[in-house]
Design an enzyme around this catalytic site. Structure first.
Site, PDB file in Angstrom:
ATOM      1  N   PHE A  16      76.544  43.810  95.994  1.00  0.00           N
ATOM      2  CA  PHE A  16      76.178  42.406  95.739  1.00  0.00           C
ATOM      3  C   PHE A  16      76.995  41.451  96.628  1.00  0.00           C
ATOM      4  O   PHE A  16      76.437  40.741  97.481  1.00  0.00           O
ATOM      5  CB  PHE A  16      76.374  42.136  94.238  1.00  0.00           C
ATOM      6  CG  PHE A  16      76.564  40.702  93.862  1.00  0.00           C
ATOM      7  CD1 PHE A  16      75.704  39.728  94.328  1.00  0.00           C
ATOM      8  CD2 PHE A  16      77.621  40.330  93.020  1.00  0.00           C
ATOM      9  CE1 PHE A  16      75.880  38.390  93.973  1.00  0.00           C
ATOM     10  CE2 PHE A  16      77.803  39.010  92.658  1.00  0.00           C
ATOM     11  CZ  PHE A  16      76.935  38.035  93.140  1.00  0.00           C
ATOM     12  N   ASP A  36      78.870  52.331 102.974  1.00  0.00           N
ATOM     13  CA  ASP A  36      78.592  52.269 101.532  1.00  0.00           C
ATOM     14  C   ASP A  36      78.041  53.625 101.088  1.00  0.00           C
ATOM     15  O   ASP A  36      77.309  54.280 101.839  1.00  0.00           O
ATOM     16  CB  ASP A  36      77.549  51.170 101.267  1.00  0.00           C
ATOM     17  CG  ASP A  36      77.632  50.634  99.847  1.00  0.00           C
ATOM     18  OD1 ASP A  36      77.896  49.430  99.689  1.00  0.00           O
ATOM     19  OD2 ASP A  36      77.423  51.425  98.888  1.00  0.00           O
ATOM     20  N   ASN A  37      78.373  54.028  99.878  1.00  0.00           N
ATOM     21  CA  ASN A  37      77.825  55.302  99.375  1.00  0.00           C
ATOM     22  C   ASN A  37      76.517  55.080  98.606  1.00  0.00           C
ATOM     23  O   ASN A  37      75.927  56.045  98.111  1.00  0.00           O
ATOM     24  CB  ASN A  37      78.846  56.016  98.471  1.00  0.00           C
ATOM     25  CG  ASN A  37      79.116  55.259  97.191  1.00  0.00           C
ATOM     26  OD1 ASN A  37      78.640  54.147  97.001  1.00  0.00           O
ATOM     27  ND2 ASN A  37      79.890  55.858  96.300  1.00  0.00           N
ATOM     28  N   ASP A  61      81.145  57.848 101.490  1.00  0.00           N
ATOM     29  CA  ASP A  61      81.929  57.508 100.302  1.00  0.00           C
ATOM     30  C   ASP A  61      83.394  57.423 100.719  1.00  0.00           C
ATOM     31  O   ASP A  61      83.903  58.358 101.354  1.00  0.00           O
ATOM     32  CB  ASP A  61      81.727  58.617  99.246  1.00  0.00           C
ATOM     33  CG  ASP A  61      82.246  58.213  97.883  1.00  0.00           C
ATOM     34  OD1 ASP A  61      83.354  57.642  97.816  1.00  0.00           O
ATOM     35  OD2 ASP A  61      81.547  58.475  96.884  1.00  0.00           O
ATOM     36  N   LEU A  81      85.560  46.359  99.859  1.00  0.00           N
ATOM     37  CA  LEU A  81      84.865  45.940  98.636  1.00  0.00           C
ATOM     38  C   LEU A  81      84.280  47.150  97.908  1.00  0.00           C
ATOM     39  O   LEU A  81      83.460  46.995  97.007  1.00  0.00           O
ATOM     40  CB  LEU A  81      83.726  44.965  98.955  1.00  0.00           C
ATOM     41  CG  LEU A  81      84.095  43.548  99.405  1.00  0.00           C
ATOM     42  CD1 LEU A  81      84.404  43.509 100.898  1.00  0.00           C
ATOM     43  CD2 LEU A  81      83.002  42.557  99.075  1.00  0.00           C
ATOM     44  N   THR A 100      88.008  55.887  93.896  1.00  0.00           N
ATOM     45  CA  THR A 100      87.454  54.952  94.883  1.00  0.00           C
ATOM     46  C   THR A 100      88.492  53.889  95.219  1.00  0.00           C
ATOM     47  O   THR A 100      88.723  53.580  96.395  1.00  0.00           O
ATOM     48  CB  THR A 100      86.180  54.282  94.320  1.00  0.00           C
ATOM     49  OG1 THR A 100      85.208  55.298  94.098  1.00  0.00           O
ATOM     50  CG2 THR A 100      85.632  53.238  95.279  1.00  0.00           C
ATOM     51  N   TYR A 153      89.104  51.134  86.118  1.00  0.00           N
ATOM     52  CA  TYR A 153      88.882  50.046  87.077  1.00  0.00           C
ATOM     53  C   TYR A 153      90.147  49.212  87.234  1.00  0.00           C
ATOM     54  O   TYR A 153      90.640  49.006  88.339  1.00  0.00           O
ATOM     55  CB  TYR A 153      87.727  49.177  86.578  1.00  0.00           C
ATOM     56  CG  TYR A 153      87.308  48.086  87.526  1.00  0.00           C
ATOM     57  CD1 TYR A 153      86.675  48.391  88.736  1.00  0.00           C
ATOM     58  CD2 TYR A 153      87.525  46.741  87.222  1.00  0.00           C
ATOM     59  CE1 TYR A 153      86.279  47.380  89.608  1.00  0.00           C
ATOM     60  CE2 TYR A 153      87.122  45.736  88.082  1.00  0.00           C
ATOM     61  CZ  TYR A 153      86.497  46.058  89.272  1.00  0.00           C
ATOM     62  OH  TYR A 153      86.108  45.059  90.135  1.00  0.00           O
ATOM     63  N   THR A 183      81.600  36.718  89.423  1.00  0.00           N
ATOM     64  CA  THR A 183      80.795  36.145  90.504  1.00  0.00           C
ATOM     65  C   THR A 183      79.332  36.478  90.243  1.00  0.00           C
ATOM     66  O   THR A 183      79.026  37.524  89.664  1.00  0.00           O
ATOM     67  CB  THR A 183      81.267  36.755  91.851  1.00  0.00           C
ATOM     68  OG1 THR A 183      82.671  36.515  91.977  1.00  0.00           O
ATOM     69  CG2 THR A 183      80.553  36.137  93.040  1.00  0.00           C
ATOM     70  N   ARG A 194      75.767  43.432  83.733  1.00  0.00           N
ATOM     71  CA  ARG A 194      76.661  42.274  83.590  1.00  0.00           C
ATOM     72  C   ARG A 194      75.945  41.134  82.878  1.00  0.00           C
ATOM     73  O   ARG A 194      74.723  41.095  82.800  1.00  0.00           O
ATOM     74  CB  ARG A 194      77.141  41.812  84.964  1.00  0.00           C
ATOM     75  CG  ARG A 194      78.305  42.641  85.419  1.00  0.00           C
ATOM     76  CD  ARG A 194      78.905  42.080  86.662  1.00  0.00           C
ATOM     77  NE  ARG A 194      78.273  42.675  87.809  1.00  0.00           N
ATOM     78  CZ  ARG A 194      78.885  42.859  88.974  1.00  0.00           C
ATOM     79  NH1 ARG A 194      80.125  42.480  89.133  1.00  0.00           N
ATOM     80  NH2 ARG A 194      78.245  43.402  89.981  1.00  0.00           N
TER      81      ARG A 194
HETATM   82  N1  UDP Z   1      78.192  40.298  77.680  1.00  0.00           N
HETATM   83  C1  UDP Z   1      77.243  39.907  76.747  1.00  0.00           C
HETATM   84  N2  UDP Z   1      75.965  40.373  76.900  1.00  0.00           N
HETATM   85  C2  UDP Z   1      75.594  41.185  77.914  1.00  0.00           C
HETATM   86  C3  UDP Z   1      76.557  41.581  78.874  1.00  0.00           C
HETATM   87  C4  UDP Z   1      77.850  41.118  78.708  1.00  0.00           C
HETATM   88  O1  UDP Z   1      77.528  39.155  75.804  1.00  0.00           O
HETATM   89  O2  UDP Z   1      74.401  41.571  77.967  1.00  0.00           O
HETATM   90  C5  UDP Z   1      79.565  39.754  77.556  1.00  0.00           C
HETATM   91  C6  UDP Z   1      80.687  40.790  77.700  1.00  0.00           C
HETATM   92  O3  UDP Z   1      81.007  41.365  76.455  1.00  0.00           O
HETATM   93  C7  UDP Z   1      81.808  39.928  78.253  1.00  0.00           C
HETATM   94  C8  UDP Z   1      81.105  38.884  79.096  1.00  0.00           C
HETATM   95  O4  UDP Z   1      79.756  38.860  78.638  1.00  0.00           O
HETATM   96  O5  UDP Z   1      82.511  39.275  77.214  1.00  0.00           O
HETATM   97  C9  UDP Z   1      81.121  39.201  80.582  1.00  0.00           C
HETATM   98  O6  UDP Z   1      80.702  40.524  80.739  1.00  0.00           O
HETATM   99  P1  UDP Z   1      80.437  41.179  82.159  1.00  0.00           P
HETATM  100  O7  UDP Z   1      80.054  42.598  81.903  1.00  0.00           O
HETATM  101  O8  UDP Z   1      79.481  40.352  82.943  1.00  0.00           O
HETATM  102  O9  UDP Z   1      81.803  41.101  82.952  1.00  0.00           O
HETATM  103  P2  UDP Z   1      83.352  41.261  82.572  1.00  0.00           P
HETATM  104  O10 UDP Z   1      83.915  39.916  82.808  1.00  0.00           O
HETATM  105  O11 UDP Z   1      83.509  41.683  81.140  1.00  0.00           O
HETATM  106  O12 UDP Z   1      83.839  42.300  83.514  1.00  0.00           O
END
Ligand code: UDP
Length: 333
Positions: A16, A36-37, A61, A81, A100, A153, A183, A194
């Site tokens: 992304f 990129d893998n 990779d 990245l 990674t 991570y 982001t 996300r």
């Molecule tokens: N979250 C949510 N619904 C979703 C996906 C994520 O409520 O469908 C919440 C998640 O629990 C977190 C926030 O949104 O509190 C951001 O989550 P994300 O996975 O985007 O990134 P993070 O900052 O946690 O790495």
């Protein structure tokens, strides 16, 4: 005076943020090799880069030895990245995620050392864990659960930072370390799990919207073009590489407020499904960007409403069947 073309290697360049970075580097006249893998990257992110005379792509990779035809090239700059970055994706194969960051960063640092190239590590706000200090400044050492499901991570990136700063301290390579906060923007993977991609895709397709926990947890979302401008400014800068720099947008909001914004833009009224808060999900997150402002003269420009509108419009096109109009037009288009 003639200027030599800068040659940059972008590991994770099909992802992304990486795909936007490759585009921005090409636009400023650089030669770009993207490695990129394709584990979490979308090959379609490369569609408008392939065919550019200064762009080439290598599928590899970073946990494996780098291919000879990469190490045999000269690079001035190496951006790292490479790593799955969304919680469900980086937790799917935690050992691979950890390696990674650690092995991949070591390989790329060694390449930078051999070539005299400048190296930039994309680290993460996750090094602060579930923070006790708010907003997060770079000198805060964080509160990471090193035995939890996010550790692959978080600790992988922390180790990658430690390795990078050791290379810098020993003058083995010039390093820059960016700590990237949440982001969003075009080229996100609709399935990456996300919050921005989930909420927009669910709203556009009329599916129930998933909110984890009570929605009171906060994040601060940065539009991808701002983030990429920050990465390039950091790589360009002549700063002492022995300090990390937060890159993100300090505009903090709750996940419930984010949902309100997505609903306002899409016009969707899909119902909400409440799901349990993931383990170790940080309660609050907001970057202190004072250092980036002072050292790089950088700060984000794109507000959330504008960035979300652009992102919704992009997802609407992306989710449409080929040749069909967008699934649901965005109110703000
Ligand atoms: N979250 C949510 N619904 C979703 C996906 C994520 O409520 O469908 C919440 C998640 O629990 C977190 C926030 O949104 O509190 C951001 O989550 P994300 O996975 O985007 O990134 P993070 O900052 O946690 O790495």
């Amino acid at each position: 005076m003639t200027h030599r073309t800068i040659r940059s290697l972008v590991a994770g360049g099909a992802g992304f943020i990486g795909s936007h970075l490759c585009r921005a580097l090409l636009d400023r006249g650089e030669q770009v090799v993207c490695l990129d893998n394709l584990q979490t990257a979308r090959p379609s992110n490369l569609r408008d880069l392939q065919g550019h005379p200064n762009f080439s792509f290598v599928e590899a990779d970073v946990i494996d030895p780098l291919p000879d035809h990469v190490t045999g090239q000269r690079f001035d700059r190496i951006y790292n990245l490479a790593c799955a970055a969304s919680p469900p994706q980086y937790q799917a194969d935690p050992e691979h995620t950890m390696l990674t960051s650690v092995v991949g960063t070591d390989r790329l640092l060694r390449l930078a050392e051999t070539q005299g190239a400048r190296f930039l590590l994309t680290s993460t706000s996750e090094v602060y864990g579930d923070p006790e200090h708010h907003p997060q400044r770079e000198d805060y050492r964080g509160s990471v659960n090193c035995t939890g499901p996010r550790a692959c991570y978080d600790e992988g990136k922390r180790a990658a930072e430690a390795l990078s700063f050791d290379f810098a301290r020993l003058r083995r390579a010039e390093v820059r370390v960016a700590r990237i906060f949440n982001t969003y923007g075009p080229n996100m993977n609709p399935d990456d799990g996300r919050v921005v991609s989930n909420l927009i895709c669910q709203a556009l397709s009329g599916e129930p919207i998933t909110i984890y926990g009570d929605g009171s947890q906060t994040r601060s979302f940065c539009y991808v073009s701002d983030l990429v401008a920050g990465l390039i400014a950091l790589m360009d800068s002549e700063i002492d590489g022995l300090e990390p720099i937060n890159l993100g947008n300090p505009n903090e909001l709750t996940i419930s407020e984010l949902l309100d914004q997505v609903r306002a833009i899409t016009g969707a009224q899909a119902p909400v499904t409440r799901l349990p808060l993931p383990i170790d999900d940080p309660r609050r997150r907001r970057p202190d960007i004072g250092r980036a402002q002072a050292v790089l003269g950088w700060q984000p420009r794109v507000g959330l409403a504008e960035g979300l509108s652009r992102t919704c419009a992009w997802f609407a096109d992306e989710l449409a069947a080929p040749g069909e109009p967008a699934v649901l037009s965005c109110a703000a288009e």
